[in-house]
Design a protein around this motif. Structure first.
Motif, PDB file in Angstrom:
ATOM      1  N   ILE A 135      -1.112   0.179   1.759  1.00 12.93           N
ATOM      2  CA  ILE A 135      -1.000  -0.826   0.703  1.00 12.93           C
ATOM      3  C   ILE A 135      -2.047  -1.901   0.929  1.00 12.93           C
ATOM      4  O   ILE A 135      -2.591  -2.057   2.028  1.00 12.93           O
ATOM      5  N   VAL A 136      -2.347  -2.645  -0.127  1.00 12.90           N
ATOM      6  CA  VAL A 136      -3.274  -3.773  -0.046  1.00 12.90           C
ATOM      7  C   VAL A 136      -2.473  -5.036  -0.317  1.00 12.90           C
ATOM      8  O   VAL A 136      -1.710  -5.100  -1.274  1.00 12.90           O
ATOM      9  N   LEU A 137      -2.663  -6.029   0.544  1.00 13.26           N
ATOM     10  CA  LEU A 137      -1.952  -7.299   0.355  1.00 13.26           C
ATOM     11  C   LEU A 137      -2.786  -8.233  -0.525  1.00 13.26           C
ATOM     12  O   LEU A 137      -3.989  -8.023  -0.733  1.00 13.26           O
ATOM     13  N   ALA A 138      -2.134  -9.305  -0.998  1.00 11.03           N
ATOM     14  CA  ALA A 138      -2.792 -10.231  -1.922  1.00 11.03           C
ATOM     15  C   ALA A 138      -4.073 -10.804  -1.317  1.00 11.03           C
ATOM     16  O   ALA A 138      -5.053 -11.037  -2.012  1.00 11.03           O
ATOM     17  N   GLY A 139      -4.097 -11.031  -0.018  1.00  7.55           N
ATOM     18  CA  GLY A 139      -5.284 -11.578   0.611  1.00  7.55           C
ATOM     19  C   GLY A 139      -6.395 -10.556   0.816  1.00  7.55           C
ATOM     20  O   GLY A 139      -7.466 -10.883   1.304  1.00  7.55           O
ATOM     21  N   GLY A 140      -6.139  -9.308   0.462  1.00  9.40           N
ATOM     22  CA  GLY A 140      -7.140  -8.269   0.625  1.00  9.40           C
ATOM     23  C   GLY A 140      -6.911  -7.410   1.849  1.00  9.40           C
ATOM     24  O   GLY A 140      -7.560  -6.380   2.035  1.00  9.40           O
ATOM     25  N   GLU A 141      -6.004  -7.841   2.703  1.00 10.14           N
ATOM     26  CA  GLU A 141      -5.736  -7.075   3.922  1.00 10.14           C
ATOM     27  C   GLU A 141      -5.137  -5.706   3.564  1.00 10.14           C
ATOM     28  O   GLU A 141      -4.328  -5.594   2.640  1.00 10.14           O
ATOM     29  N   GLN A 142      -5.573  -4.684   4.307  1.00  9.69           N
ATOM     30  CA  GLN A 142      -5.052  -3.344   4.055  1.00  9.69           C
ATOM     31  C   GLN A 142      -4.152  -2.916   5.207  1.00  9.69           C
ATOM     32  O   GLN A 142      -4.465  -3.175   6.359  1.00  9.69           O
ATOM     33  N   ILE A 143      -3.041  -2.284   4.862  1.00  8.87           N
ATOM     34  CA  ILE A 143      -2.133  -1.778   5.894  1.00  8.87           C
ATOM     35  C   ILE A 143      -1.914  -0.283   5.644  1.00  8.87           C
ATOM     36  O   ILE A 143      -1.539   0.105   4.531  1.00  8.87           O
ATOM     37  N   ALA A 144      -2.160   0.505   6.691  1.00  9.63           N
ATOM     38  CA  ALA A 144      -2.032   1.956   6.533  1.00  9.63           C
ATOM     39  C   ALA A 144      -0.587   2.389   6.773  1.00  9.63           C
ATOM     40  O   ALA A 144       0.115   1.824   7.619  1.00  9.63           O
ATOM     41  N   CYS A 145      -0.136   3.378   6.018  1.00  6.37           N
ATOM     42  CA  CYS A 145       1.210   3.925   6.230  1.00  6.37           C
ATOM     43  C   CYS A 145       1.270   5.325   5.641  1.00  6.37           C
ATOM     44  O   CYS A 145       0.392   5.736   4.898  1.00  6.37           O
ATOM     45  N   SER A 146       2.340   6.051   5.985  1.00  8.53           N
ATOM     46  CA  SER A 146       2.483   7.410   5.469  1.00  8.53           C
ATOM     47  C   SER A 146       3.377   7.470   4.242  1.00  8.53           C
ATOM     48  O   SER A 146       3.322   8.425   3.478  1.00  8.53           O
ATOM     49  N   ALA A 147       4.249   6.461   4.084  1.00 11.86           N
ATOM     50  CA  ALA A 147       5.137   6.453   2.916  1.00 11.86           C
ATOM     51  C   ALA A 147       5.428   5.018   2.522  1.00 11.86           C
ATOM     52  O   ALA A 147       5.459   4.120   3.381  1.00 11.86           O
ATOM     53  N   VAL A 148       5.622   4.816   1.221  1.00 10.94           N
ATOM     54  CA  VAL A 148       5.989   3.490   0.712  1.00 10.94           C
ATOM     55  C   VAL A 148       7.295   3.623  -0.061  1.00 10.94           C
ATOM     56  O   VAL A 148       7.440   4.535  -0.873  1.00 10.94           O
ATOM     57  N   VAL A 149       8.239   2.724   0.232  1.00 10.84           N
ATOM     58  CA  VAL A 149       9.438   2.640  -0.604  1.00 10.84           C
ATOM     59  C   VAL A 149       9.291   1.394  -1.458  1.00 10.84           C
ATOM     60  O   VAL A 149       9.185   0.286  -0.939  1.00 10.84           O
ATOM     61  N   LEU A 150       9.262   1.596  -2.759  1.00  5.82           N
ATOM     62  CA  LEU A 150       9.104   0.477  -3.683  1.00  5.82           C
ATOM     63  C   LEU A 150      10.493   0.034  -4.122  1.00  5.82           C
ATOM     64  O   LEU A 150      11.212   0.785  -4.775  1.00  5.82           O
ATOM     65  N   ALA A 151      10.869  -1.178  -3.724  1.00  6.95           N
ATOM     66  CA  ALA A 151      12.189  -1.714  -4.064  1.00  6.95           C
ATOM     67  C   ALA A 151      12.009  -3.119  -4.596  1.00  6.95           C
ATOM     68  O   ALA A 151      12.490  -4.092  -4.029  1.00  6.95           O
ATOM     69  N   SER A 152      11.270  -3.196  -5.703  1.00  2.48           N
ATOM     70  CA  SER A 152      10.821  -4.508  -6.165  1.00  2.48           C
ATOM     71  C   SER A 152      11.778  -5.156  -7.148  1.00  2.48           C
ATOM     72  O   SER A 152      11.470  -6.218  -7.684  1.00  2.48           O
ATOM     73  N   GLY A 153      12.941  -4.525  -7.407  1.00  2.00           N
ATOM     74  CA  GLY A 153      13.952  -5.167  -8.240  1.00  2.00           C
ATOM     75  C   GLY A 153      13.415  -5.553  -9.602  1.00  2.00           C
ATOM     76  O   GLY A 153      12.752  -4.757 -10.272  1.00  2.00           O
ATOM     77  N   THR A 154      13.684  -6.793 -10.026  1.00  2.00           N
ATOM     78  CA  THR A 154      13.222  -7.252 -11.339  1.00  2.00           C
ATOM     79  C   THR A 154      11.878  -7.950 -11.230  1.00  2.00           C
ATOM     80  O   THR A 154      11.421  -8.592 -12.168  1.00  2.00           O
ATOM     81  N   PHE A 155      11.230  -7.840 -10.068  1.00  2.00           N
ATOM     82  CA  PHE A 155      10.010  -8.605  -9.865  1.00  2.00           C
ATOM     83  C   PHE A 155       8.798  -7.946 -10.498  1.00  2.00           C
ATOM     84  O   PHE A 155       7.777  -8.575 -10.699  1.00  2.00           O
TER      85      PHE A 155
END
Lengths: 611, 425
Positions: A135-155
């Motif tokens: 994923i990429v964070l708002a500041g531009g930082e990148q974080i590597a991962c093998s899976a993402v769980v998206l639980a962003s609710g009403t956001f």
């Protein structure tokens, strides 16, 4: 650069369960949230459980999730709903102290190994080779991962409406995750809009409690989780009031200022949890609607008026409150509002909650079109566990309809999709007699153990429980004659029959005393579970036979590459529904709304011909 | 299903006309090769059919472009003159074209089902319709084929859903006062529906129309059963002799009278002291037939057995001098014809109650069993004090309705269905 097995986006009820479940499976997990202080926040009603929802809470607990223990830690009011109805539809429900609830969730997460909390906003998913790579964070930082769980609710694409006011955000005072929403659309995920709402919060110090009907906490000492020990927090009473003719006049006169009626909100809202303006518009003949006044905590004076969800302008909300008995002198601390948000069509998900077309991306909670903390928590647990299991290359955890309310929900969501925010109801579960809140561990423990998400304290407790269970089962399998029961005063006819104790308990009025069985050494809940099993046995046997025969006749697999377009006789609408839901078996296809028997026949014959 | 099928869809030739039906992607091309030009869709046009230079017939040609056709495919009809030679010549010409083949048994209907044009109750009705020989059979079958049964069952299911909704609302929303608790009338509404379904299930079934009403002739040896049977069917179907015990096995004779199909069954005489093992077996079979009869013609001088079937007690061979009329027995003589008209009238009266009313929806045995199961679930639901179990019973009734229309267990339904198709449709 650090690499995580699983990153969970969102610190709500789905996100926290997802992160904890992934970590319990042994995956290195990071929970990413705007504000770690808000982890475990209850955005709406300060209550956990209820009809159908209480079942979900018990199931998540049986799979060693967080929600039931946090609920117990924060409960200031216990109420078993439907006490007068059959035990299979009784719903345990608690009122939570908001602050203590969030604290309890946060401390459970802090104690979890393999889990880190990150503050930040995810603005984009990184993809590599057609799957999620980070994923990429708002500041531009990148974080590597093998899976993402998206639980962003009403956001995700959240927009708040209150009268003529508009705000961008998922919860009042908090921003929305807009950029990520845009990327998901670009990636081709099917996204549409839903709306939900919340009532104003009142200052409880100026409510005239003495005039109102009181609803005290249950005196019976039941808890949400069997692993909860120690005494309850001080218990508070709720109260009940009603809207009046004057309330209704105020609302009717101001309907043109409600974004629900001006057309500003086009998305569908929940029929099961309508706004007060909806209720008055649709049920104009009623002279009043019940309002439950629920305290939000021990140290706060905030009160949640359950039943008053609204998006009317703040000044109208104040007038509405002043027209309700007992609330005349109170003031609104935070006004109610409606929120419209993006959700993913859950038919693009597999039963593991992974998006079928974007491997490594899982979705859980309100983003899948559900409503409620309990629904969110259950999906979070499933998505988190399965994300971890996939990364660790272990077998997925699949929950079935005949096994759990969670399985019912997953099947409904991924097969049927939604037309309004999905709320669990006991009516949705065709195996309701078996899927009871009291027997969740019996139904789910082994599945949890196989997935590796059950901790030692839970397993120890369940093993002891099973031992006691078989002792009770043995006692209930002893047989007795009618005359023996008659001597002990049981109201049974003297037909000379000899039946097991369990069979005798199906007769109205027969008690353990009549059978001469003493089970006092065992937990009453466990004894009750077995008595219910005995009582429902004839029905359960029929259901089991049904489950087996369904598995046989409906188990015809539908190949993933099946082109419904090529099957003559399916309408365009059916082809679209089948293509979207991608049923795995003929039985699943038959359950999809709008798929007629003739269409199922056509599919079956197409398969036979192809074979 | 890339091939195109054809078959004579009217009765066996010779007949005034014979309707040759073609279905499949090559249907119109085949017609074009025979007729030279294609008429407008859904317009009957006269064409000369040729195979090469040879004129086969002048026929009415009709084209129905798919998918809005009976089979869901391009469909063509050739209304030929119904001579055997013409039908054979046109069949041969079609068979010579690539991609064309004669239809298998039930294949037109199977394609309709395959293409989602009909559901299973309709297909079952169609199967009966094709086998229908009598007017009553035809009317019952056409009601099924047109979805009459499906509509009836859907109506029951819709009402059950309504009742379920009331119970479910009380279960899931009991604590919200905006949902009123279940109607006090609910039990009575459920019971009413169950009585209604029982009423339909108790109606005579459609299989009697198809298989014929079973009329069993039984009595002592040499009572004149075979003679009476021959008189009833108006031909020598059974061997008749003055010797007692001539009929040793069952003889079944199907006949049609006034639009009703009958199966007349002659049986061995019920001899108290059988002469040999063969006669003993014959008597056992006679007793079995009596048990399965729809109507028993009893030719004995001793009163009929107490069987749960309607009985007509006859006084046969009334022409013989020693056989005086008895008030409770209908006197008949195959020889003089005395009483035969009265006997047929009595049979038709007795049978009327066994057959579906001309315009009622008639269920077949499978449908009747499921409807009865649904009714008994509803009956149990109406008296169940535990709302949870009441809801359970209503669900069980719903499952029975779904089984009738084929919403579940499709495989079993299909197997049962395709076993009973005949050729040509």
């Amino acid at each position: 650069m650090h690499h995580w097995d699983v990153i969970v986006i969102g610190g709500g009820h789905a996100g926290t369960e997802a992160a904890a479940a992934a970590a319990r499976c042994g995956a290195t997990t990071s929970l990413l949230t705007f504000d770690p202080e808000q982890i475990g926040a209850m955005s709406c009603n300060p209550a956990i459980g209820g009809l159908g929802k209480g079942h979900l809470v018990r199931e998540v607990d049986a799979l060693d999730g967080l929600i039931a223990r946090a609920a117990d830690a924060a409960a200031i009011h216990y109420r078993l709903l439907n006490r007068s109805k059959g035990p299979a539809v009784q719903g345990p429900r608690i009122q939570a102290d908001r602050r203590r609830y969030a604290t309890a969730i946060q401390s459970q997460l802090a104690a979890q190994s393999n889990l880190s909390i990150l503050a930040g906003e995810a603005v984009a998913l990184q993809l590599a080779g057609g799957r999620v790579a980070g994923i990429v964070l708002a500041g531009g930082e990148q974080i590597a991962c093998s899976a993402v769980v998206l639980a962003s609710g009403t956001f995700l694409g959240g927009r708040i409406f209150r009268g003529e006011e508009r705000e961008t955000g998922g919860r009042v005072g908090e921003r929305a995750a807009t950029q990520l929403g845009r990327q998901l659309r670009e990636l081709g995920l099917p996204i549409s809009r839903l709306k939900t709402g919340t009532p104003p919060r009142l200052d409880g110090r100026h409510i005239d409690w003495a005039r109102l009907e009181e609803q005290p906490s249950d005196v019976e000492p039941w808890r949400m989780s069997p692993l909860t020990h120690g005494s309850r927090l001080p218990q508070l009473a709720c109260a009940i009031t009603r809207t009046t003719e004057q309330t209704h006049t105020i609302i009717r006169d101001n309907l043109d200022r409600s974004p629900l009626f001006t057309g500003a909100i086009e998305a569908g809202g929940p029929r099961y949890c309508p706004s007060i303006e909806d209720k008055i518009f649709r049920f104009g003949d009623r002279d009043g609607h019940q309002i439950f006044l629920e305290p939000e905590g021990l140290e706060t004076h905030l009160v949640y008026p359950n039943g008053l969800s609204t998006s009317l302008p703040a000044d109208v909300q104040q007038a509405v409150i002043a027209s309700i008995p007992g609330l005349e002198r109170t003031t609104i601390v935070t006004a109610g509002y409606a929120v419209e948000y993006d959700h993913v069509d859950p038919r693009c998900l597999a039963p593991t909650l992974m998006t079928r077309d974007l491997p490594g991306l899982y979705c859980a909670g309100q983003i899948n079109g559900t409503t409620g903390y309990e629904e969110a928590a259950a999906q979070g647990l499933v998505a988190g566990a399965n994300a971890a299991l996939a990364v660790l290359e272990r077998a997925p955890m699949i929950l079935q309809r005949d096994q759990s309310y969670i399985g019912v929900m997953l099947d409904d969501l991924t097969l049927q999709g939604i037309t309004e925010p999905y709320r669990m109801l006991t009516a949705r579960a065709e195996y309701r007699l078996h899927l009871r809140a009291d027997n969740a561990p019996t139904r789910l423990h082994d599945t949890g153990v196989a997935a590796g998400i059950i901790g030692k304290p839970r397993d120890d407790h369940e093993q002891a429980r099973r031992k006691a269970r078989s002792a009770i089962a043995e006692a209930l399998s002893d047989s007795r004659t009618a005359s023996e029961l008659g001597r002990r005063g049981a109201p049974v006819s003297q037909d000379g029959a000899r039946r097991t104790a369990g069979e005798w308990l199906r007769f109205p009025g027969v008690t353990l005393d009549h059978l001469g069985i003493d089970l006092a050494e065992h937990e009453p809940e466990l004894v009750e579970e077995l008595i219910l099993d005995a009582r429902y046995a004839p029905y359960l046997e029929r259901q089991n036979a049904e489950v087996e025969s369904m598995a046989r006749s409906d188990g015809t697999p539908l190949p993933a590459e099946l082109r419904y377009q090529a099957i003559a006789g399916l309408s365009n609408e059916m082809v679209e529904r089948l293509d979207t839901a991608r049923p795995a078996t003929l039985g699943e296809a038959a359950r999809i709304r709008g798929i007629t028997p003739a269409a199922v026949t056509a599919i079956l014959l197409h398969l036979r011909r192809a074979a | 299903m890339n091939d195109t099928i054809y078959a004579i869809s009217s009765g066996a030739p010779p007949a005034a006309i014979a309707v040759m039906r073609l279905s499949g992607p090559g249907a119109f091309a085949a017609v074009e090769r025979l007729a030279g030009t294609l008429p407008q869709p859904r317009r009957a046009s006269l064409r000369t059919l040729r195979a090469g230079d040879e004129v086969l017939d002048r026929a009415l040609v009709l084209l129905f472009p798919g998918p809005a056709t009976a089979t869901g495919e391009d469909l063509a009809e050739l209304h030929l003159h119904g001579g055997r030679a013409i039908v054979r010549a046109v069949s041969d010409a079609l068979a010579a074209m690539p991609g064309m083949r004669p239809a298998e048994a039930g294949e037109f209907t199977r394609r309709a089902l395959f293409n989602g044009r009909i559901d299973l109750t309709e297909a079952e009705g169609l199967a009966d319709l094709l086998a229908a020989e009598t007017e009553m059979q035809r009317r019952a079958a056409i009601r099924a084929a047109e979805g009459g049964i499906r509509r009836l069952v859907e109506q029951w299911a819709a009402r059950t859903v309504q009742l379920s909704a009331l119970v479910e609302a009380a279960l899931d929303h009991a604590d919200e006062d905006d949902v009123s608790s279940a109607d006090s009338n609910l039990a009575e509404l459920i019971a009413e529906l169950s009585r209604e379904i029982d009423g339909v299930a108790a109606r005579p079934g459609s299989e009697r129309l198809r298989d014929g009403v079973r009329i069993v002739l039984a009595g002592q040896p040499n009572a004149g059963k075979s003679t009476l049977l021959n008189a009833l069917v108006d031909r020598d179907a059974a061997i008749v002799s003055p010797l007692a015990g001539t009929t040793r096995d069952r003889i079944e004779v199907p006949i049609m009278r006034n639009g009703i199909a009958y199966l007349l069954i002659d049986t061995a005489g019920l001899n108290e002291t059988p002469a040999d093992q063969v006669e003993e077996i014959g008597i056992a079979r006679a007793r079995q037939s009596i048990g399965q009869a729809d109507l028993l013609l009893w030719l004995n001088d001793v009163p009929p057995p107490a069987e749960p079937v309607p009985v007509l007690w006859l006084n046969p061979r009334s022409d013989l001098p020693d056989r005086d009329a008895e008030p409770e027995r209908l006197s008949v003589s195959a020889l003089t014809g005395e009483g035969m008209a009265e006997l047929w009238q009595a049979i038709e009266e007795a049978v009327a109650a066994l057959l579906p009313a001309p315009d009622a929806v008639a269920l077949n045995q499978r449908q009747r069993m499921l409807a009865s199961a649904a009714a008994s679930h509803l009956r149990a639901a109406s008296s169940e004090p535990d709302q949870l179990l009441q809801a359970e019973r209503l669900r069980a009734a719903m499952r029975s309705f779904h089984a009738i229309t084929g919403a579940i267990d499709v495989e079993a339904m299909l197997d049962a269905l395709f076993g009973q198709f005949c050729i040509g449709k």
